[in-house]
Design a protein around this motif. Structure first.
Motif, PDB file in Angstrom:
ATOM      1  N   SER A  11      11.314 -51.106 123.401  1.00 59.38           N
ATOM      2  CA  SER A  11      11.537 -52.470 122.543  1.00 59.38           C
ATOM      3  C   SER A  11      10.325 -53.002 122.359  1.00 59.38           C
ATOM      4  O   SER A  11       9.463 -53.186 123.239  1.00 59.38           O
ATOM      5  CB  SER A  11      12.703 -53.321 123.154  1.00 59.38           C
ATOM      6  OG  SER A  11      12.443 -53.792 124.396  1.00 59.38           O
ATOM      7  N   ASN A  12      10.579 -53.693 121.220  1.00 58.11           N
ATOM      8  CA  ASN A  12       9.233 -54.508 120.804  1.00 58.11           C
ATOM      9  C   ASN A  12       9.776 -56.041 120.782  1.00 58.11           C
ATOM     10  O   ASN A  12      10.799 -56.169 120.462  1.00 58.11           O
ATOM     11  CB  ASN A  12       8.449 -54.056 119.685  1.00 58.11           C
ATOM     12  CG  ASN A  12       9.249 -54.215 118.213  1.00 58.11           C
ATOM     13  OD1 ASN A  12      10.395 -53.565 118.472  1.00 58.11           O
ATOM     14  ND2 ASN A  12       8.721 -54.655 117.308  1.00 58.11           N
ATOM     15  N   GLY A  13       9.104 -56.956 121.458  1.00 57.62           N
ATOM     16  CA  GLY A  13       9.298 -58.334 121.496  1.00 57.62           C
ATOM     17  C   GLY A  13       8.768 -59.130 120.459  1.00 57.62           C
ATOM     18  O   GLY A  13       7.391 -58.943 120.317  1.00 57.62           O
ATOM     19  N   GLU A  14       9.470 -59.858 119.394  1.00 56.66           N
ATOM     20  CA  GLU A  14       8.844 -60.640 118.551  1.00 56.66           C
ATOM     21  C   GLU A  14       9.309 -62.086 118.749  1.00 56.66           C
ATOM     22  O   GLU A  14      10.379 -62.254 119.261  1.00 56.66           O
ATOM     23  CB  GLU A  14       9.356 -60.063 117.141  1.00 56.66           C
ATOM     24  CG  GLU A  14       9.320 -58.709 116.753  1.00 56.66           C
ATOM     25  CD  GLU A  14       7.902 -58.365 116.401  1.00 56.66           C
ATOM     26  OE1 GLU A  14       7.048 -59.173 116.026  1.00 56.66           O
ATOM     27  OE2 GLU A  14       7.600 -57.128 116.456  1.00 56.66           O
ATOM     28  N   SER A  15       8.616 -62.883 118.450  1.00 59.16           N
ATOM     29  CA  SER A  15       8.925 -64.499 118.219  1.00 59.16           C
ATOM     30  C   SER A  15       9.072 -65.013 116.915  1.00 59.16           C
ATOM     31  O   SER A  15       9.360 -66.122 116.813  1.00 59.16           O
ATOM     32  CB  SER A  15       7.661 -64.955 119.469  1.00 59.16           C
ATOM     33  OG  SER A  15       6.480 -65.052 118.682  1.00 59.16           O
ATOM     34  N   ASP A  16       8.526 -64.169 115.849  1.00 56.12           N
ATOM     35  CA  ASP A  16       8.502 -64.887 114.463  1.00 56.12           C
ATOM     36  C   ASP A  16       9.916 -64.105 113.918  1.00 56.12           C
ATOM     37  O   ASP A  16      10.702 -63.383 114.259  1.00 56.12           O
ATOM     38  CB  ASP A  16       7.338 -64.606 113.676  1.00 56.12           C
ATOM     39  CG  ASP A  16       6.923 -63.034 113.585  1.00 56.12           C
ATOM     40  OD1 ASP A  16       7.921 -62.328 113.941  1.00 56.12           O
ATOM     41  OD2 ASP A  16       5.661 -62.771 113.210  1.00 56.12           O
ATOM     42  N   ALA A  17       9.907 -64.253 112.547  1.00 56.07           N
ATOM     43  CA  ALA A  17      11.005 -64.015 111.607  1.00 56.07           C
ATOM     44  C   ALA A  17      10.765 -62.662 110.863  1.00 56.07           C
ATOM     45  O   ALA A  17      11.595 -62.212 110.151  1.00 56.07           O
ATOM     46  CB  ALA A  17      11.567 -65.163 110.698  1.00 56.07           C
TER      47      ALA A  17
END
Length: 103
Positions: A11-17
């Protein structure tokens, strides 16, 4: 397109929208935005997004670009204190979104 067996990448983790599904078909985000952009989705694809921020009580809307139409299937507002899982199925230019809320 797959001829034979297939496995998912981590899985890839994102912190933006903006979620980039070219990295993996499973992603997490800690974004508190109520509007999230899905990039690099493809016809026939199945994608999962997990929201890890638990501080909101808002309805999340999705955008995949002007060539896709988003259809919400039983989605409701996020519940404060809970994580949420969104599933996306792409059929042609239609993107079907369902959600599940942590117990």
């Amino acid at each position: 397109e797959v001829n034979g067996s297939a496995t998912n990448t981590s899985s890839n983790g994102e912190s933006d929208a903006t979620i980039d599904f070219s990295l993996s078909n499973i992603a997490t985000t800690s974004s508190t935005n109520s509007s999230i952009t899905l990039s690099n989705i493809k016809d026939g694809g199945a994608y999962t997004l997990i929201t890890t921020d638990t501080s909101l009580n808002t309805v999340v809307t999705f955008n995949a670009g002007s060539s896709y139409t988003i259809h919400y299937m039983g989605t409701v507002a996020r519940t404060f204190g809970k994580r949420h899982l969104y599933s996306f199925i792409v059929a042609g230019t239609d993107v079907y979104v369902t959600m599940a809320t942590e117990n």
